[in-house]
Design an enzyme around this catalytic site. Structure first.
Site, PDB file in Angstrom:
ATOM      1  N   CYS A  89      28.047  40.445  41.573  1.00  0.00           N
ATOM      2  CA  CYS A  89      28.850  40.170  40.379  1.00  0.00           C
ATOM      3  C   CYS A  89      29.367  38.735  40.363  1.00  0.00           C
ATOM      4  O   CYS A  89      29.959  38.295  39.369  1.00  0.00           O
ATOM      5  CB  CYS A  89      30.006  41.150  40.289  1.00  0.00           C
ATOM      6  SG  CYS A  89      29.502  42.833  40.675  1.00  0.00           S
ATOM      7  N   CYS A 212      37.920  51.237  35.062  1.00  0.00           N
ATOM      8  CA  CYS A 212      36.616  50.621  35.348  1.00  0.00           C
ATOM      9  C   CYS A 212      36.222  49.641  34.245  1.00  0.00           C
ATOM     10  O   CYS A 212      36.486  49.882  33.065  1.00  0.00           O
ATOM     11  CB  CYS A 212      35.541  51.693  35.446  1.00  0.00           C
ATOM     12  SG  CYS A 212      35.893  52.969  36.662  1.00  0.00           S
ATOM     13  N   SER A 213      35.534  48.568  34.644  1.00  0.00           N
ATOM     14  CA  SER A 213      35.008  47.636  33.658  1.00  0.00           C
ATOM     15  C   SER A 213      33.816  48.265  32.964  1.00  0.00           C
ATOM     16  O   SER A 213      33.391  49.371  33.292  1.00  0.00           O
ATOM     17  CB  SER A 213      34.620  46.318  34.329  1.00  0.00           C
ATOM     18  OG  SER A 213      33.702  46.552  35.375  1.00  0.00           O
ATOM     19  N   ILE A 215      29.933  48.604  31.226  1.00  0.00           N
ATOM     20  CA  ILE A 215      28.507  48.280  31.340  1.00  0.00           C
ATOM     21  C   ILE A 215      28.148  47.561  30.048  1.00  0.00           C
ATOM     22  O   ILE A 215      28.285  48.117  28.954  1.00  0.00           O
ATOM     23  CB  ILE A 215      27.681  49.563  31.525  1.00  0.00           C
ATOM     24  CG1 ILE A 215      28.033  50.218  32.858  1.00  0.00           C
ATOM     25  CG2 ILE A 215      26.194  49.262  31.420  1.00  0.00           C
ATOM     26  CD1 ILE A 215      27.501  51.632  33.015  1.00  0.00           C
ATOM     27  N   LYS A 334      37.229  44.132  31.987  1.00  0.00           N
ATOM     28  CA  LYS A 334      37.688  45.435  31.518  1.00  0.00           C
ATOM     29  C   LYS A 334      37.409  45.656  30.037  1.00  0.00           C
ATOM     30  O   LYS A 334      37.019  46.746  29.643  1.00  0.00           O
ATOM     31  CB  LYS A 334      39.202  45.526  31.793  1.00  0.00           C
ATOM     32  CG  LYS A 334      39.841  46.829  31.471  1.00  0.00           C
ATOM     33  CD  LYS A 334      39.372  47.893  32.431  1.00  0.00           C
ATOM     34  CE  LYS A 334      39.364  49.264  31.817  1.00  0.00           C
ATOM     35  NZ  LYS A 334      38.508  49.487  30.680  1.00  0.00           N
ATOM     36  N   HIS A 338      31.381  43.423  31.360  1.00  0.00           N
ATOM     37  CA  HIS A 338      30.953  42.892  32.653  1.00  0.00           C
ATOM     38  C   HIS A 338      29.421  42.941  32.788  1.00  0.00           C
ATOM     39  O   HIS A 338      28.889  43.761  33.530  1.00  0.00           O
ATOM     40  CB  HIS A 338      31.643  43.692  33.758  1.00  0.00           C
ATOM     41  CG  HIS A 338      31.384  43.201  35.149  1.00  0.00           C
ATOM     42  ND1 HIS A 338      31.057  41.897  35.450  1.00  0.00           N
ATOM     43  CD2 HIS A 338      31.396  43.860  36.345  1.00  0.00           C
ATOM     44  CE1 HIS A 338      30.889  41.777  36.766  1.00  0.00           C
ATOM     45  NE2 HIS A 338      31.075  42.951  37.321  1.00  0.00           N
TER      46      HIS A 338
END
Lengths: 392, 133
Positions: A89, A212-213, A215, A334, A338
């Site tokens: 990342c 969670c960030s 997709i 977020k 991402h």
């Protein structure tokens, strides 16, 4: 006065972040490059851009490796050296630092750095597997530990050691979703309540869906040059005055600490020292909130608060737009999203806009000094960059 | 035991299949590597001795994974953690034979070799796990 300029950003570009159906990574990258060229009419791309570094994590998504030459080709920048950087990342944070090396070496005076990932055409199960490749295969993936699982292990340890609460984690999500509503290029454009975040389904306890960030599909880039050439291309450069990158054990289980990222602390120390800047000098920051706990740990690793007090800082509201130190004005990983390879230079894009006063409704007024923090995997790579507005 | 086994991840898992938790001790500086490594990360020495690591430890941190990769979906939700063994050695792994609400940091755990699925052909490694002591 802070440290001298290492390189200057003279332009930057970002594709729309989100679900970009029917587009390949190379086409998203071209969208980001086009914006960067349009913002910088004095740049003649074919004449001026001498090299490219492109962050990209996974060839599994599109069955396409050899990414740097692919996107150079599709960006109209044939024949220049184009090199992919891969650090999970932090792939494009690493591209940015590689570009700085290239400019400072004197071998390339104008360099395009960027990153890209096309993810949303794959199922959540597939993406979970591809992202897990950034962790230790024989001792983490093999035992069923997912990426959210690794950050959940840190969250459990942080909550136990410092009393950090699920509500403090959720405060990060609420803030970044609010910021996302102010960014037309963000993947998520809606606010959420604390209750909604706290009541969302568990992914890896204590982390829930809204911890969670996203997709996301997206691409980002920045054009950097020697400081003495900056004014040839723009009247509004942003100077990079500090860069730091560090690594750590690939396995989370081998780390000295489960509640901070040593690589991030080392990268920050290098960048702060080089920039002659202290944490309290930072006026705007983009940090790697792949999970809400990661932003809380980032506050501590970057010196924005004392060790163990990241949760309190999160719920204090001081990192919201308009307050003491706005963090992730773009919406962060977020809410902006991402697309892993695009995240590092996506943060640099936001910093370029902030420090040139071009972010419209999410502008941090009179911000002169900013910081970006990009983490690879569970912290085996971290890059930190410090920026200064060219308008003194 | 023969001292000729290579200090590899594969050999680590082969020992596990035999019910042994083994680490590589550097013959020069004495650092114990779990899992074994080909190069001591403290002194860069390359000669090691196999040592047995007691399979008892304390839970450092844990999570219960609900969204799992394909091959683990039938097990989900399942608990994983990082276990502190002696000599500052640590290992991650699944935690079985316990309900999620009973998990707590500091609890005593023991490695469970019987949970290893040793029936699959090599190079499918056996999976150890941990259970309450």
């Amino acid at each position: 006065m802070n440290g001298k300029s290492l390189v200057s950003i003279v332009s930057a570009g970002l594709s729309k972040f989100g679900k970009n159906e029917g587009l390949y990574a190379r086409e998203l990258f071209a969208e980001a490059v086009k914006e960067a060229f349009d913002r910088c009419p004095r740049l003649e791309p074919k004449r001026d851009v001498k090299a490219m570094f492109v962050g990209h994590m996974g060839e599994s998504y599109e069955h396409q490796g050899h990414t740097a030459s692919t996107v150079a080709d599709w960006s109209g920048l044939l024949n220049i050296p184009a090199t992919r950087t891969e650090a999970a990342c932090a792939s494009s944070g690493a591209a940015l630092q590689s570009g700085i090396y290239a400019v400072l070496s004197g071998l390339a005076d104008v360099v395009l750095v960027g990153g890209v990932e096309k993810m949303t055409h794959r199922s959540t199960t597939e993406v979970t597997e591809y992202l897990a490749m950034a962790s230790d295969y024989p001792f983490e993936q093999w035992h069923g530990i997912t990426f959210p699982g690794l950050y959940a292990l840190m969250a459990t340890a942080h909550m136990h050691k410092y009393g950090t609460t699920e509500s403090q984690l959720a405060a990060i999500a609420v803030k970044n979703h609010y910021h996302g509503t102010l960014n037309p290029k963000a993947h998520m454009q809606k606010e959420i309540t604390l209750e909604k975040a706290l009541n969302s389904r568990t992914i890896a306890s204590p982390l829930k869906l809204y911890d969670c960030s996203l997709i996301t599909d997206g691409a980002s880039c920045a054009i950097i040059t020697k400081p003495e050439l900056a004014n040839k291309f723009t009247d509004q450069p942003v100077h990079i005055i500090g860069t730091g990158q560090a690594s750590d054990t690939i396995g989370l289980y081998e780390r000295q600490s489960l509640t901070s990222l040593q690589a991030a602390k080392l990268a920050a120390k290098k960048a702060y020292t080089m920039a002659a800047v202290k944490p309290e000098d930072i006026e705007v920051a983009e940090v790697h909130d792949c999970f809400t706990i990661a932003e809380i740990i980032a506050y501590e690793d970057l010196g924005f608060c004392l060790t163990g007090e990241g949760g309190k800082l999160a719920e204090s509201g001081e990192t919201r737009l308009g307050e003491r130190l706005p963090v992730n004005t773009s919406g962060g990983l977020k809410a902006k999203g991402h697309p892993v390879g695009a995240t590092g230079t996506g943060q640099a894009y936001e910093m370029y806009l902030q420090l040139t006063g071009q972010t419209d409704q999410r502008q941090v007024k009179n911000a002169k000094i900013g910081l970006t923090h990009n983490v690879g995997g569970s912290g085996a790579t971290a890059t930190v960059h410090i920026y200064r507005s060219g308008q003194q | 035991m023969s001292m000729s086994e290579p200090f590899t991840i594969e050999q680590f898992y082969k020992f596990l299949a035999q019910g042994k938790l083994m680490a590589g001790k550097c013959q020069k500086c004495g650092k114990i590597h779990l899992p074994p490594r080909p190069l001591c990360d403290k002194c860069f020495h390359q000669e090691f001795t196999w040592v047995t690591v007691p399979g008892k430890g304390k839970l450092l941190t844990y999570t219960v994974i609900h969204v799992a990769p394909q091959q683990f979906q039938e097990k989900a939700p399942y608990a994983v953690g990082i276990i502190q063994l002696e000599n500052n050695l640590k290992l991650p792994g699944m935690i079985t034979a316990i309900s999620p609400e009973q998990l707590h940091i500091g609890m005593d755990l023991t490695i469970d070799f019987t949970a290893c699925d040793n029936t699959k052909p090599w190079p499918q490694w056996p999976r150890y796990c941990f259970k309450p002591t």
